[in-house]
Design an enzyme around this catalytic site. Structure first.
Site, PDB file in Angstrom:
ATOM      1  N   ASP A  12       0.838  -1.200   0.000  1.00 44.83           N
ATOM      2  CA  ASP A  12       0.000   0.000   0.000  1.00 44.83           C
ATOM      3  C   ASP A  12       0.873   1.249   0.000  1.00 44.83           C
ATOM      4  O   ASP A  12       1.983   1.240   0.534  1.00 44.83           O
ATOM      5  CB  ASP A  12      -0.923  -0.026   1.234  1.00 44.83           C
ATOM      6  CG  ASP A  12      -2.135   0.876   1.062  1.00 44.83           C
ATOM      7  OD1 ASP A  12      -2.349   1.415  -0.044  1.00 44.83           O
ATOM      8  OD2 ASP A  12      -2.872   1.057   2.059  1.00 44.83           O
ATOM      9  N   ASN A  60     -10.907  -2.421  -5.701  1.00 46.86           N
ATOM     10  CA  ASN A  60     -10.074  -1.549  -6.543  1.00 46.86           C
ATOM     11  C   ASN A  60     -10.653  -1.367  -7.954  1.00 46.86           C
ATOM     12  O   ASN A  60     -10.283  -0.418  -8.662  1.00 46.86           O
ATOM     13  CB  ASN A  60      -8.629  -2.062  -6.653  1.00 46.86           C
ATOM     14  CG  ASN A  60      -7.835  -1.939  -5.354  1.00 46.86           C
ATOM     15  OD1 ASN A  60      -6.940  -2.737  -5.088  1.00 46.86           O
ATOM     16  ND2 ASN A  60      -8.141  -0.939  -4.529  1.00 46.86           N
TER      17      ASN A  60
HETATM   18  C1  IPE Z   1      -5.585  -2.652  -0.252  1.00 50.06           C
HETATM   19  O1  IPE Z   1      -5.182  -1.343  -0.455  1.00 50.06           O
HETATM   20  C2  IPE Z   1      -5.593  -3.378  -1.572  1.00 50.06           C
HETATM   21  C3  IPE Z   1      -4.291  -3.637  -2.159  1.00 50.06           C
HETATM   22  C4  IPE Z   1      -3.128  -3.327  -1.647  1.00 50.06           C
HETATM   23  C5  IPE Z   1      -4.324  -4.319  -3.424  1.00 50.06           C
HETATM   24  P1  IPE Z   1      -6.255  -0.168  -0.639  1.00 50.06           P
HETATM   25  O2  IPE Z   1      -5.468   1.091  -0.788  1.00 50.06           O
HETATM   26  O3  IPE Z   1      -7.189  -0.513  -1.736  1.00 50.06           O
HETATM   27  O4  IPE Z   1      -7.055  -0.232   0.742  1.00 50.06           O
HETATM   28  P2  IPE Z   1      -7.860   0.880   1.524  1.00 50.06           P
HETATM   29  O5  IPE Z   1      -8.845   1.466   0.575  1.00 50.06           O
HETATM   30  O6  IPE Z   1      -6.877   1.911   1.987  1.00 50.06           O
HETATM   31  O7  IPE Z   1      -8.478   0.151   2.672  1.00 50.06           O
HETATM   32  C1  IPE Z   2      -1.453   0.149  -3.403  1.00 50.68           C
HETATM   33  O1  IPE Z   2      -1.218   1.505  -3.468  1.00 50.68           O
HETATM   34  C2  IPE Z   2      -1.663  -0.500  -4.764  1.00 50.68           C
HETATM   35  C3  IPE Z   2      -3.052  -0.866  -5.076  1.00 50.68           C
HETATM   36  C4  IPE Z   2      -4.053  -0.825  -4.250  1.00 50.68           C
HETATM   37  C5  IPE Z   2      -3.320  -1.312  -6.427  1.00 50.68           C
HETATM   38  P1  IPE Z   2      -2.415   2.546  -3.515  1.00 50.68           P
HETATM   39  O2  IPE Z   2      -2.758   2.792  -4.942  1.00 50.68           O
HETATM   40  O3  IPE Z   2      -3.535   2.122  -2.666  1.00 50.68           O
HETATM   41  O4  IPE Z   2      -1.716   3.844  -2.918  1.00 50.68           O
HETATM   42  P2  IPE Z   2      -2.358   4.881  -1.876  1.00 50.68           P
HETATM   43  O5  IPE Z   2      -2.878   4.096  -0.736  1.00 50.68           O
HETATM   44  O6  IPE Z   2      -3.428   5.612  -2.611  1.00 50.68           O
HETATM   45  O7  IPE Z   2      -1.209   5.755  -1.498  1.00 50.68           O
HETATM   46 MG    MG Z   3      -4.015   2.390  -0.724  1.00 47.29          MG
END
Ligand code: IPE
Ligand code: IPE
Ligand code: MG
Length: 222
Positions: A12, A60
């Site tokens: 994340d 996502n």
């Molecule tokens: C969790 O991250 C999903 C992945 C890392 C693939 P998100 O960024 O989607 O989760 P939330 O929305 O912060 O809970």
């Molecule tokens: C994790 O990084 C990757 C996926 C969930 C695909 P994020 O895209 O959630 O990055 P933040 O949380 O917005 O910084």
């Molecule tokens: Mg995220």
């Protein structure tokens, strides 16, 4: 230090990492692929048997169209470019999740990759794509009922994979975000503020160190 058998990672913080640099979110996702490479090598060296990653959740799919398309494109490109390296390192790459939602091209790449990297593998890497824990439990329960099965485990997409010993989540968020809800029953959690694109070998070993100081009791008395 005995390595955990299965380490799973909620990667994340790619978006925040990119924003800090004044770049597009997709730039962060691309750099995140470098972190996967680095952590895979570190896990291999540490003797981890199963290394898995939450790469894309069912939720996502609700992100802006451009980001979803960019992520799918990145996954397709990475799958195709990594095959030789994975085979050379005897890593079986599996992709688990609600794969029917992926494009036919990506589904094909997933299948080819799984088949081509399986022979002779000594380590398993899993990418959870279009995955959610509730979806997994629901589909498993449905199939179990249809077949008159008696336990849910063999119907989960992770059938045969040992439950994670250690879960690492980067970027400072301390939640499960609908990940492996069933499988995390007795997993140790390590949270780190480091954003995923900055999480490399050194940070991985720090997490293993933290894990080795934990006492796992599984509900029993030690
Ligand atoms: C969790 O991250 C999903 C992945 C890392 C693939 P998100 O960024 O989607 O989760 P939330 O929305 O912060 O809970
Ligand atoms: C994790 O990084 C990757 C996926 C969930 C695909 P994020 O895209 O959630 O990055 P933040 O949380 O917005 O910084
Ligand atoms: Mg995220």
């Amino acid at each position: 230090m005995k390595a955990p058998r299965h380490v799973t990672i909620i990667m994340d913080g790619n978006g925040r990492w990119a924003r800090q640099k004044g770049k597009d979110r997709l730039f962060g996702h691309a750099e995140g692929v470098e972190s996967i490479r680095s952590v895979l090598r570190a896990a291999h060296d540490a003797g981890v048997e199963y290394l898995s990653f939450y790469a894309f959740s069912e939720e996502n799919w609700g992100r802006p169209e451009g980001e979803v398309a960019g992520l799918m494109e990145l996954m397709l490109r990475s799958l195709k470019s990594e095959e030789a390296e994975l085979k050379a390192n005897k890593v079986h790459l599996r992709i688990l999740g609600n794969l029917g939602r992926l494009s036919p091209e990506l589904q094909e790449a997933v299948k080819v990759m799984d088949e081509n990297t399986a022979p002779g593998a000594e380590m398993t890497m899993i990418l959870f794509i279009s995955y959610s824990g509730r979806w997994d439990i629901a589909q498993a329960a449905r199939r179990m009922a249809e077949e008159g099965g008696e336990s849910i485990e063999p119907y989960l997409v992770t059938a045969g994979v040992p439950d994670p010993d250690l879960l690492i989540r980067t970027s400072g968020e301390q939640r499960v975000s609908n990940y492996l809800l069933w499988q995390l029953a007795y997993t140790e959690f390590v949270f780190t503020p480091v954003l995923w694109p900055d999480f490399r070998r050194e940070q991985f070993f720090e997490a293993l160190e933290e894990y080795s100081s934990r006492e796992r009791r599984f509900g029993k008395v030690k």
